[in-house]
Design a protein around this motif. Sequence first.
Motif, PDB file in Angstrom:
ATOM      1  N   ASP A   1      -0.291  -5.189  -9.557  1.00 38.91           N
ATOM      2  CA  ASP A   1       0.979  -5.571  -8.927  1.00 38.91           C
ATOM      3  C   ASP A   1       2.139  -5.388  -9.905  1.00 38.91           C
ATOM      4  OD1 ASP A   1      -0.205  -6.220  -6.531  1.00 38.91           O
ATOM      5  OD2 ASP A   1      -0.202  -8.394  -6.895  1.00 38.91           O
TER       6      ASP A   1
ATOM      7  N   LYS B   1       2.809  -1.654 -10.350  1.00 38.67           N
ATOM      8  CA  LYS B   1       3.466  -1.123  -9.148  1.00 38.67           C
ATOM      9  C   LYS B   1       4.948  -1.479  -9.168  1.00 38.67           C
ATOM     10  CE  LYS B   1       3.269  -1.300  -4.109  1.00 38.67           C
ATOM     11  NZ  LYS B   1       4.139  -2.260  -3.462  1.00 38.67           N
ATOM     12  N   GLN B   2       5.261  -2.723  -9.476  1.00 39.43           N
ATOM     13  CA  GLN B   2       6.646  -3.202  -9.542  1.00 39.43           C
ATOM     14  C   GLN B   2       7.449  -2.425 -10.590  1.00 39.43           C
ATOM     15  OE1 GLN B   2       7.085  -7.302 -11.013  1.00 39.43           O
ATOM     16  NE2 GLN B   2       7.569  -7.852  -8.902  1.00 39.43           N
TER      17      GLN B   2
ATOM     18  N   THR C   1       6.708   0.545 -11.885  1.00 34.37           N
ATOM     19  CA  THR C   1       6.796   1.957 -11.511  1.00 34.37           C
ATOM     20  C   THR C   1       7.954   2.156 -10.532  1.00 34.37           C
ATOM     21  OG1 THR C   1       4.418   2.261 -11.823  1.00 34.37           O
ATOM     22  CG2 THR C   1       5.555   3.915 -10.485  1.00 34.37           C
ATOM     23  N   GLU C   2       8.081   1.262  -9.548  1.00 31.08           N
ATOM     24  CA  GLU C   2       9.193   1.333  -8.601  1.00 31.08           C
ATOM     25  C   GLU C   2      10.528   1.177  -9.319  1.00 31.08           C
ATOM     26  OE1 GLU C   2       8.205  -1.699  -5.752  1.00 31.08           O
ATOM     27  OE2 GLU C   2       6.694  -0.437  -4.775  1.00 31.08           O
TER      28      GLU C   2
END
Length: 182
Positions: free
Chosen positions: A60, A63-64, A66-67
């Motif tokens: 998580d 992912k955060q 990377t965004e």
Amino acid sequence: MSRFIPANAETREFTAAAVVAYCYQSDRGPAFVAYKGRQSKPARFYAFPSEERRDANLADFVKQETEREDWKRARREAGHGLEVGDIVYSSWGYEQTNVDFFEVVRVPSARSAVVRKIEQDTIESAPGSMSGKTTPKPGQFEATAKEATHRAAGLHSLIGGKSARGSLSKWEGRPVGVSWYG
């Protein structure tokens, strides 16, 4: 200061997120310590009851991040979108609202623009109110104004600097509110 890297830790690198994580077994269970970029202070440092929960939390976080990196990259690549002749302004002040207008005189790249301060008309709202509206006078440069290069801060905005307080935003054609002390 150097990074804390636990003994016998498994290194996991996530280039797109600019994150490196060290997964290990702590006294409190499976854990990881994650660093962002070149920072020496951990961005995350947690222990979990199971490896599955640790790996899910790390996924998580990656992912955060990377965004966030994708958003920053897109913003940098988009540039400012300004053209020669556009008017930008800064609004600043503590107990009063000051406004300075600038005209874009050159666009060396999508990531920078050269501006020069221009004159403006100010109309007081009511006599003695010490507030009003101001509009720029395109093409009428202040006599002592010098050209200054500013970097892009996003679409239609530039980072301020020595020649401008605060950031510079594209003027949308409407009068801007000002206030002052007599």
